[in-house]
Design an enzyme around this catalytic site. Structure first.
Site, PDB file in Angstrom:
ATOM      1  N   GLU A 339       0.874  -1.165   0.000  1.00 28.54           N
ATOM      2  CA  GLU A 339       0.000   0.000   0.000  1.00 28.54           C
ATOM      3  C   GLU A 339       0.915   1.220   0.000  1.00 28.54           C
ATOM      4  O   GLU A 339       1.664   1.449   0.947  1.00 28.54           O
ATOM      5  CB  GLU A 339      -0.900  -0.012   1.227  1.00 28.54           C
ATOM      6  CG  GLU A 339      -1.713  -1.294   1.410  1.00 28.54           C
ATOM      7  CD  GLU A 339      -2.912  -1.373   0.483  1.00 28.54           C
ATOM      8  OE1 GLU A 339      -3.298  -0.315  -0.070  1.00 28.54           O
ATOM      9  OE2 GLU A 339      -3.459  -2.472   0.299  1.00 28.54           O
ATOM     10  N   GLU A 756       3.118 -58.522  14.040  1.00 26.24           N
ATOM     11  CA  GLU A 756       4.000 -59.037  12.996  1.00 26.24           C
ATOM     12  C   GLU A 756       3.164 -59.168  11.726  1.00 26.24           C
ATOM     13  O   GLU A 756       2.160 -59.882  11.700  1.00 26.24           O
ATOM     14  CB  GLU A 756       4.574 -60.394  13.407  1.00 26.24           C
ATOM     15  CG  GLU A 756       5.286 -60.403  14.748  1.00 26.24           C
ATOM     16  CD  GLU A 756       6.689 -59.830  14.673  1.00 26.24           C
ATOM     17  OE1 GLU A 756       7.219 -59.723  13.551  1.00 26.24           O
ATOM     18  OE2 GLU A 756       7.259 -59.510  15.738  1.00 26.24           O
TER      19      GLU A 756
END
Length: 1371
Positions: A339, A756
């Site tokens: 700005e 597992e």
């Protein structure tokens, strides 16, 4: 001869003459070109080097730009083109400026030859876009002026212009909204909110028309041809940096421009590159004379301020559909919005002034495209550049891609980074510890090895966006084995083995694409410094929601067991892609906080090899230790040193309230549950107290995997092995001392099993889809088990607050669990009826009978009453608990609670409007100027003073930060931060300077920091040993140069006692003007040489009074540091050092006498902790940003912690304050009340005995409960002490009166008797002695010390018997 000679000389002469004439022609041509440019400039309305006299309309703009590109600029320097047309058919002009521009290939716009010509390899593209809002016209004029300045500067040979255009590919767009400009009016400043010209010809705000990450729907681009043209132009280029020029204020605004909540203002919406954006914004603002002040003083908004002239977009105001966010999220481009002036369309008479205001800012901003890193990504075999390769920066969730030639530019602030380059069909490469310095980019090139590409889905296929919308009418699937919906879930599409860089990019990708439910974090690092990543999946990532259970999966603990690693990556993809559309997934994510760690042993994985069936290569970590034998064990002493991966996971489990977990392994097909070993160390069933629960949750997984449930997992490998229903007790299978699952169960609330997943540890990649098919239902069903049993809250009956660490015990099951911060708990149980008891220290326990079913957890809440806490003697004093009449407001108390909650400080940091980036070390003079600068710029909240001078007369500065820095506020806690006692360790000095600036910058900008400053007196002493600091050397990690003061004295051994004596001037200044003021509640000292926190005492003592509190304070700092709490400094020559929790008693770390922390506690009555910020005493300045990021949260945690403990005031029964009263804690530590009778003391959470003592008053005794998240308030009222020598005052006074009366009467009688005798003596003149010898005998008796006193009765009697004959009458 003459002819030949002459003929031989004519040709060279002719050539020489021709060459000379050519040079004259060229020089004349260039001169003519310059003169032509200058002539044009003299008549141009916006002349280079002259005044900007007026705005150019559309026709004038096009003609001016064309004249500049085609006539004035030298060939190959400028090119004018249009990227499209506006709604009313006006051209969207762009002027490209760069040296040696390649010729366009006909302007076809094909990829590789975009509109405006092809890119230049290795030259970064920058664009400036102005006039997006048609009535904001200043940027339009400035862009044209900038173009002319650069061309004129090039022609004049100005080094800056030539350097910029030789190294930068610059694109200038004066107007994105020419239709709006045509309707706008000069002099319209926008004060009346007149929007004429702001929007395009079809009434659309172009800066609200881009796709938005938080937008509810994609924008309709039909009415914004300007936006469509810009997006297409960006797609065909690879812009690195961009500026968007606006008007209406004077500030630099950076992403993000909006937030998910779309609050009008006040929400700091932080991008992943927040530090870079702040750096870029400051580069512009700091060179703008108005912007840098932070006070635009725009009419009607005079009170609006921006610290340093910059702001986060969303914090200023929310802009949905903004261009700068689109640049960042959908391209490689970092865009900042500027700005430029309060007036949107200022009069032309102001243009020259505005140019002068913005000229340097514009040039500096463009030059910042050269920061960070740059380079090429090439094929290792052919050397060809690789287009669209991903460049990823560890720790920053935002990737960029390479250009057509494999070149890239990645903007970064100074620091040290790990950079990865990856592209499909190649093995990724990571460059570690890349140092980025201030200035030009660091060159980092990559050469990637081609690999065999795994078939994948169409890369152009759209990825479904995550949504947070609830799924209506969904079936509760917690107890269901299958989803009841007809919805077809999206399955993972890519199955491959992910090496670490590939996995890292995968995780960052999903965290970035699904930020509403995914958060990536690290719990620590491996031996090889690879991150131990965890992906959190939750509908509120980063937040523990009270009553919502926490679940975790861990895989790849053994590096060569890889199936679990890939399954968890698949699971992440599955959960993310199906959330919001699949009822089962949505229900899980909304009601469970899921944490997924794909690899606990990334080092081992990198050593393992595909196809491994039973091998051990890669099983262990890089130190060759089995991580599943490395946890403390209940039956055996584990002698292996704790590994960094183990310590990180243990710390992680202590941080989160996990309820259920699974550890994924490979080598068999079974679910294994505790215990894993037994006392004898043999294979036998080792039953835990919760054996029934473990069997139930193990079965929930196994029964969804058909092969596992059969129980014969690996018939070809282990033909005799059988597991009924696919589950087994761990120890019955084989003994595993030091396993992780048992440690979970015995040391936390978490129930863990080991799964597992298959007989082959590292199967081929083509086998991976099969594993997902076999296990994905099991993975989901197992998560659901976290919702079985009982759950609820344990609350305090007095105030209704949750009780932390209350115990939940179940009759006949010897395994209690504890509550979390809000008093919430979860306890897994099988179906049945149970007696459940809730108990907590200082409370009466409560027992309930509960029936647990099979359809979700039963909620059981407990409300506990406090036990009677009568005083030990006498009656209960007048004490008001927990601040009903205290000085701390309820609002501030709530703030402290919020900041003490999980992620409270993270939210504070995210909401902070400003941050600092320390990037260099400051000398003494620079330090002094920095402190003066803070004092001058923040006069209302700072006070700078000198505590004294060093040996070489350097000031020891003290900066106080408070809302009333020059006033005494004894009711506010006072904290001090000190650093630099050892001059060779200046990191602490820079951290404290950063902290001071951070606090000041955020005052009145950040609500939490503002309240902390308003309610705290903060004293910062950045350098105690300035002389030593001056001679220390950067990058000297082990040198002791500068450790002592100039006299060679280690100042941390000079605080010997409270008595006066010879001591160093630095020590005396600190003692007299800081410590002995005795008005501090807490002190934090920063040092270097390791990574830990120590607490008093440094001297060897047998007992440490109040040790629990001192250790607790040290732990608060360590626990808020990302790595310190892991207890692994990993310093050179001490790589195996283990410091539990990162906290140690000072004497156990470096035992010595005369330390500052010991003196502070003993004589200043103030606890002090010492923070060692890193192994290197004086690391490179490039590491300062990282060190600040690591310590910022911990430093702020101390500001929060100083508001806890016990505070209050002491008064007499008439309401008068009693100062200098003793407050004795736990019959040991003493503090004294201040002016006004105020006192404050920090204590660890729990019950504490407090005694209040003052001369002339009755002692008061009380037991007080200190909470972890707020202070307890005490009002002590003294009564006058009515006892004397332990007897009632009235009795003592009566006896004393009677005694005095008797004494007086006795004295009167004696006086009377003596008076009578005296009168008898007065009747004669003198006593006559008959013999001289008698007189001499009397004298002799007196002089020789005779035992006979001259006043004894014996002597008096002898005298009386002779009285009549020895006296002679006068008559």
């Amino acid at each position: 001869m003459a002819g030949r000679g002459g003929g031989g000389g004519l040709l060279p002469l002719a050539l020489s003459s021709f060459f000379f004439l050519f040079l004259l022609w060229r020089r004349g041509a260039e001169a003519a070109h310059i003169k032509k440019a200058e002539a044009a400039a003299s008549t141009e309305p916006s002349a280079a080097g002259g005044a900007v006299t007026r705005y150019l309309d559309e026709a004038e703009l096009g003609a001016s730009l064309r004249r500049l590109a085609e006539d004035e600029a030298p060939r190959g320097l400028a090119r004018l083109f249009s990227i499209g047309r506006s709604g009313e058919g006006r051209e969207l002009w762009v002027l490209r400026l760069s040296a040696d521009l390649p010729e366009p290939g006909g302007g076809s716009g094909d990829v590789g030859d975009p509109v405006g010509g092809p890119p230049i390899p290795g030259r970064p593209q920058v664009k400036l876009v102005a006039n997006m809002h048609g009535d904001e016209a200043l940027g339009r004029a400035l862009v044209v002026r900038l173009a002319r300045e650069l061309v004129a500067g090039w022609l004049r040979g100005e080094p800056r212009a030539q350097r910029l255009l030789n190294g930068t590919d610059l694109y200038l767009m004066p107007s994105l909204n020419p239709d709006g400009f045509a309707r706008a009016e000069e002099g319209d400043c926008g004060a009346q909110q007149d929007l004429s010209g702001r929007e395009n010809a079809r009434g659309k705000d172009l800066n609200r028309s881009f796709p938005d990450q938080f937008g509810a729907a994609q924008p309709d681009l039909a009415n914004v041809p300007e936006v469509r043209a810009l997006m297409e132009w960006m797609r065909r280029n690879r812009f690195v940096l961009s500026g968007n020029l606006h008007g209406g204020s004077v500030v630099a605004s950076y992403p993000f421009d909006d937030s998910a909540v779309h609050k009008t203002s006040g929400v700091y919406s932080k991008s992943a590159d927040d530090e870079v954006f702040r750096y870029l914004a400051k580069a512009y603002a700091s060179n703008h004379p108005i912007m840098k002040t932070g006070t635009p003083n725009c009419p009607g908004e005079e009170e609006e301020t921006f610290q340093d002239g910059i702001t986060n977009g969303a914090q200023w105001y929310d802009v949905e559909g903004g261009m700068q966010d689109y640049n960042y999220l959908w391209a490689n481009c970092f865009e900042v919005t500027f700005e430029l002036s309060c007036c949107k369309y200022p009069p032309a008479s102001q243009l020259e002034k505005e140019w002068e205001n913005n000229r340097e800012s514009l040039l500096t901003f463009i030059e910042k495209v050269h920061i960070g890193i740059k380079g090429f990504v090439r094929d290792l075999v052919t050397g060809a550049g690789l287009e669209n390769a991903t460049i990823a920066v560890a720790g920053i969730d935002h990737n960029i891609t390479t250009d057509w030639f494999g070149d890239y530019h990645r903007l970064l602030v100074p620091g040290t980074y790990n950079i990865t380059a990856a592209v499909m069909g190649y093995l990724p490469v990571t460059k570690v510890n890349v140092e980025v310095k201030e200035g030009n980019a660091t060159v980092v090139d990559f050469s990637l090895q081609p690999s065999i590409a795994v078939p994948a889905s169409d890369p152009t296929q759209d990825v479904p966006l995550a949504t947070t919308e609830s799924v209506t009418n969904t079936t509760n699937t917690t107890d269901a084995n299958r989803t009841t919906s007809f919805h077809q879930a999206i399955q993972p599409e890519e199955f491959r083995h992910h090496h670490f860089p590939d996995m890292e990019i995968f995780l960052r990708k999903y965290a970035t694409e699904y930020p509403n439910i995914a958060r990536l974090y690290s719990v620590g690092k491996s031996v090889k410094q690879l991150e131990l990543y965890v992906m959190e999946i939750s509908d509120n990532p980063g937040i523990h929601e009270a009553a919502e259970p926490e679940f975790k999966y861990i895989a790849n603990m053994h590096g060569n067991e890889v199936v679990g690693r890939e399954l968890l990556l698949n699971l992440i993809e599955y959960l993310c892609k199906n959330y919001g559309t699949d009822p089962e997934v949505t229900d899980l994510v909304q009601n469970t906080r899921i944490h997924i760690m794909p690899s606990m042993n990334p080092d081992g994985y990198e050593k393992a090899h595909e196809g491994d069936r039973l091998g051990i290569v890669g099983r262990n970590n890089s130190n060759n230790y089995d991580l599943n034998r490395n946890f403390p064990d209940q039956f055996f002493q584990i002698t292996d040193p704790p590994q960094p991966e183990t310590l990180a996971v243990m710390s992680w489990l202590k941080t989160y309230p996990f309820v259920l977990s699974a550890n994924l392994h490979g080598g068999s097909l079974v679910v294994n549950y505790p215990y894993d070993d037994d006392q004898q160390g043999v294979a036998t069933y080792s039953r835990s107290p919760d054996d029934a629960v473990f069997q139930q949750i193990a079965l929930s997984y196994a029964k969804e995997n058909a092969r596992m449930f059969e129980g014969h997992p690996c018939a070809d490998m282990y033909p005799g092995e059988y597991f009924p229903h696919g589950i087994t007790n761990g120890a019955q299978w084989y003994n595993v001392p030091g396993g992780m699952q048992d440690w979970n169960y015995l040391n936390t609330n978490c129930f863990e099993v080991t799964i597992e997943l298959g007989c082959i540890k590292y199967p081929q990649a083509e086998e991976l889809p099969k594993y997902w098919k076999q296990n994905h239902r099991s993975l989901l069903q197992f998560i659901k088990q976290v919702h079985q049993g009982v759950k609820g809250f344990v609350l305090d009956a007095t105030d209704g607050r949750g009780i932390l660490n209350a115990t939940i015990s179940v009759a006949d099951i010897d395994h209690p669990v504890s509550t979390y911060k809000s008093g919430d708990y979860w306890r897994l149980l099988t179906q049945g009826t149970y007696k459940i008891t809730a108990s907590a220290r200082g409370y009466n326990s409560e027992t309930k009978t509960v029936k647990v079913g099979g359809k979700g957890a039963v909620q059981v809440n407990f409300t506990l009453t406090r036990k009677d806490s009568k005083v030990e003697e006498g009656t209960v004093p007048d004490i008001n608990m927990v601040g009903l009449n205290g000085t701390v407001t309820k609002e501030f108390e709530t703030l402290i609670k919020d900041l003490s909650a999980e992620n409270g400080l993270e939210r504070l940091l995210l909401s902070s409007s400003a941050d600092v980036q320390p990037h260099r070390y400051r000398s003494y003079n620079e330090l002094s100027e920095s402190l003066r600068g803070l004092n001058l710029n923040y006069r209302k909240i700072t006070n700078l003073s000198s505590l004294g001078q060093s040996v070489e007369f350097r000031h020891i500065w003290s900066l106080e930060i408070s809302n009333k820095p020059k006033e005494s506020e004894p009711e506010e806690p006072k904290i001090r931060f000190v650093a630099g006692i050892h001059g060779n360790a200046p990191v602490g000095t820079e951290l404290l300077l950063a902290l001071a600036e951070f606090l000041c910058m955020n005052y009145k900008k950040n609500l939490a920091i503002t309240k902390l400053i308003d309610n705290t007196r903060i004293v910062i002493v950045p350098s105690l040993n300035p002389d030593g600091r001056e001679i220390a050397q950067e990058r000297d990690c082990t040198s002791k140069t500068g450790l002592t003061n100039i006299h060679g004295k280690d100042l941390d051994t000079d605080f010997t006692s409270n008595s006066s004596g010879a001591r160093e001037p630095e020590t005396k200044a600190i003692m007299d003007n800081l410590i002995l003021k005795q008005d501090f509640s807490l002190s934090v000292a920063l040092d270097g040489g390791s990574l830990l926190v120590t607490y008093p005492y440094d001297k060897p003592v047998q007992t440490v009074e109040n040790k629990e509190t001192l250790r607790y304070l040290a732990s608060v700092y360590a626990n808020n540091h990302p790595t310190m709490h892991l207890g692994q400094p990993s310093c050179p020559n001490k790589s195996d050092e283990n410091i539990p929790g990162g906290v140690l008693l000072g004497a156990e770390w470096n035992s010595h006498l005369g330390s500052m922390k010991d003196f502070s506690l003993s004589y200043g009555h103030c606890p002090e902790i010492t923070v060692y910020t890193g192994c290197c005493y004086f690391p490179s300045a490039g590491q300062l940003p990282t060190l600040w990021a690591e310590n910022k949260k911990s430093l702020l945690s101390m500001l929060v912690e100083v508001h806890k403990g016990v505070y209050g005031f002491v008064r007499d029964r008439h309401g008068q304050p009693v100062s200098k009263a003793q407050i004795v804690l736990n019959e040991g530590v003493k503090v004294y009340t201040k002016e006004g009778g105020y006192f404050h003391v920090l204590l660890a959470p729990g019950y504490h005995k407090i005694h209040a003592i003052a001369e002339g008053y009755q002692q008061q005794h009380v037991k007080v409960l200190v909470r972890h998240d707020m202070a307890s308030f005490l009002h002590v009222q003294f009564d006058t002490d009515n006892k004397i020598f332990g007897l009632p005052r009235e009795l003592v006074v009566t006896v004393a009166g009677a005694t005095m009366t008797a004494v007086i009467l006795t004295a009167c009688i004696i006086w009377c008797v003596c008076s009578i005798k005296s009168n008898r003596h007065k009747d004669g003149f003198h006593r006559l002695r008959q013999h001289h010898d008698d007189y001499e005998d009397e004298i002799r008796m007196m002089s020789t010390g005779s035992k006979k006193s001259l006043l004894s009765h014996e002597f008096q009697d002898e005298t009386d018997t002779e009285e009549e004959t020895l006296y002679s009458s006068k008559h």
